[in-house]
Design an enzyme around this catalytic site. Structure first.
Site, PDB file in Angstrom:
ATOM      1  N   ASP A  93      42.841  32.516  45.914  1.00 14.64           N
ATOM      2  CA  ASP A  93      41.523  33.120  46.061  1.00 14.64           C
ATOM      3  C   ASP A  93      41.341  33.394  47.545  1.00 14.64           C
ATOM      4  O   ASP A  93      41.111  32.478  48.341  1.00 14.64           O
ATOM      5  CB  ASP A  93      40.441  32.173  45.544  1.00 14.64           C
ATOM      6  CG  ASP A  93      39.031  32.743  45.668  1.00 14.64           C
ATOM      7  OD1 ASP A  93      38.861  33.788  46.343  1.00 14.64           O
ATOM      8  OD2 ASP A  93      38.100  32.133  45.119  1.00 14.64           O
TER       9      ASP A  93
ATOM     10  N   ASN B 140      46.117  42.912  51.140  1.00 16.94           N
ATOM     11  CA  ASN B 140      45.619  43.939  50.222  1.00 16.94           C
ATOM     12  C   ASN B 140      44.484  43.459  49.330  1.00 16.94           C
ATOM     13  O   ASN B 140      43.640  44.266  48.936  1.00 16.94           O
ATOM     14  CB  ASN B 140      46.780  44.425  49.340  1.00 16.94           C
ATOM     15  CG  ASN B 140      46.291  45.197  48.126  1.00 16.94           C
ATOM     16  OD1 ASN B 140      45.844  46.331  48.233  1.00 16.94           O
ATOM     17  ND2 ASN B 140      46.371  44.561  46.952  1.00 16.94           N
TER      18      ASN B 140
ATOM     19  N   SER C  87      40.186  51.360  54.217  1.00 21.60           N
ATOM     20  CA  SER C  87      39.660  52.311  53.234  1.00 21.60           C
ATOM     21  C   SER C  87      39.168  53.558  53.955  1.00 21.60           C
ATOM     22  O   SER C  87      38.721  53.484  55.109  1.00 21.60           O
ATOM     23  CB  SER C  87      38.486  51.680  52.472  1.00 21.60           C
ATOM     24  OG  SER C  87      37.823  52.648  51.673  1.00 21.60           O
TER      25      SER C  87
ATOM     26  N   TYR D   7      31.000  47.217  52.294  1.00 22.13           N
ATOM     27  CA  TYR D   7      32.447  47.342  52.124  1.00 22.13           C
ATOM     28  C   TYR D   7      33.050  48.180  53.246  1.00 22.13           C
ATOM     29  O   TYR D   7      34.040  47.777  53.879  1.00 22.13           O
ATOM     30  CB  TYR D   7      32.731  47.979  50.759  1.00 22.13           C
ATOM     31  CG  TYR D   7      34.196  48.173  50.445  1.00 22.13           C
ATOM     32  CD1 TYR D   7      34.942  47.154  49.854  1.00 22.13           C
ATOM     33  CD2 TYR D   7      34.839  49.384  50.702  1.00 22.13           C
ATOM     34  CE1 TYR D   7      36.277  47.332  49.554  1.00 22.13           C
ATOM     35  CE2 TYR D   7      36.173  49.573  50.403  1.00 22.13           C
ATOM     36  CZ  TYR D   7      36.886  48.541  49.833  1.00 22.13           C
ATOM     37  OH  TYR D   7      38.217  48.726  49.532  1.00 22.13           O
TER      38      TYR D   7
ATOM     39  N   THR E 267      42.523  53.785  39.928  1.00 21.18           N
ATOM     40  CA  THR E 267      42.956  52.466  39.473  1.00 21.18           C
ATOM     41  C   THR E 267      41.788  51.815  38.743  1.00 21.18           C
ATOM     42  O   THR E 267      40.734  52.437  38.549  1.00 21.18           O
ATOM     43  CB  THR E 267      43.366  51.559  40.652  1.00 21.18           C
ATOM     44  OG1 THR E 267      42.193  51.222  41.410  1.00 21.18           O
ATOM     45  CG2 THR E 267      44.387  52.238  41.560  1.00 21.18           C
TER      46      THR E 267
END
Length: 254
Positions: free
Chosen positions: A63, A96, A146, A159, A194
Site C-alpha cells: 500500500d 507508478n 500526468s 491530482y 484503462t
C-alpha cells in the site's frame, strides 16, 4: 564476459499502465518485481506473463500510501531479491502506483486531499528514499506524472497539483543522485483507455470523443503507447536523459 541481468521494481504493476510497463520492461531483457495493492490474482498473472518472456519475476503486496509499512516491505523485498534474483540490489525504480480523484476545488474534502497526498506524493517520496540503499549506482528512477500537471480540466486540481510536485521532486532527485550516476525522469501520460478512474476515458464515449478531438494524433491513448516509453528509459540508449518531463499524450491540448 557475462552481462548481469538488471532488475526493475514497478509499483502498481498488476493492471493498467503498470502492467504494460512491466511487460515492456521485460521485453528489454530486464527482470521485474511488481507491487500490487489488493489484486493478488491479477499480479500473479502478470508474473506468469513476464516469466513466459524468459525473465524472472515476483509480485509483492504494498500500500504505497502507508509509509509506516515501507520498512517491512523492503525487508521482504530484500529477501525476494536474494532468493529469486540472486542479488542484493536492483537497477530501475518505476513509481507508478496511484488512484484517480475527480473533485472540484469547492467540494474537495480534507480526507480526499490527505489520501491523495499520501498516495501521490508522500508515498512516492518516502518509498524512493527507502529504496535508495538498494538501488545500484548508475540506476534510474522513473516517476509517473500526468498531462494534468500541464493542462487543467475542472475537477483534477489535487491530482494535477500532486503530479506537478512529483515533477519538481524528480529534478531534485536528478541533482542529488547525479554523483551516483543515477538518472531521474518523469513520464506524463495523457488520457489513456484503462480502468483508471473507473474506466471513464475508456468506457464513456462522450469523454473519449472529446479527448480525441483535442489530441493532435486524433485518438485517445492506449496502454501500449506508454509502456514502451518507460521501458526505453531503462535502456542504455537513454543513459543521457536526465531530469526531464516526457509527456506521452499524442499531442493533447496543444
Amino acid at each position: 564476459m557475462t552481462t548481469r541481468t538488471k532488475i526493475a521494481l514497478v509499483t502498481g504493476g498488476s493492471r493498467g499502465l503498470g502492467k504494460n510497463m512491466a511487460l515492456a520492461i521485460a521485453d528489454k531483457g530486464i527482470d521485474v518485481i511488481i507491487t500490487y495493492h489488493s489484486k493478488a490474482d491479477d499480479a500473479a498473472e502478470v508474473v506468469k506473463a513476464i516469466e513466459a518472456k524468459g525473465r524472472k519475476a515476483a509480485a509483492l503486496q504494498l500500500d504505497t500510501s502507508h509509509v509506516a509499512a515501507f520498512d517491512a516491505f523492503f525487508k521482504e523485498f530484500s529477501t525476494v531479491l536474494n532468493k529469486t534474483f540472486n542479488s542484493n540490489h536492483f537497477d530501475f525504480l518505476v513509481n507508478n502506483a496511484g488512484t484517480a480523484l475527480y473533485a472540484p476545488v469547492a467540494s474537495t474534502t480534507e480526507e480526499q486531499f490527505d489520501t491523495a497526498v499520501n498516495i501521490h506524493f508522500k508515498g512516492v517520496f518516502f518509498l524512493t528514499q527507502k529504496a535508495l540503499p538498494f538501488l545500484n549506482d548508475g540506476g534510474r528512477i522513473i516517476n509517473i506524472s500526468s498531462g494534468l500537471a500541464r493542462f487543467t480540466p475542472p475537477g483534477s486540481s489535487v491530482y494535477g497539483s500532486l503530479k506537478g510536485a512529483i515533477e519538481v521532486f524528480t529534478r531534485y532527485l536528478a541533482t542529488e543522485l547525479g554523483a551516483r550516476g543515477i538518472a531521474a525522469n518523469t513520464v506524463a501520460p495523457g488520457a489513456i483507455e484503462t480502468d483508471f478512474g473507473g474506466g471513464r476515458v475508456r468506457d464513456n464515449k462522450e469523454i473519449n470523443d472529446v479527448i480525441a478531438a483535442h489530441t493532435a494524433l486524433g485518438r485517445v491513448g492506449l496502454p501500449d503507447d506508454i509502456g514502451g516509453v518507460v521501458a526505453f528509459l531503462c535502456t542504455e540508449e537513454a543513459r543521457w536523459i536526465n531530469a526531464q518531463r516526457i509527456e506521452v499524450s499524442g499531442g493533447m491540448n496543444l
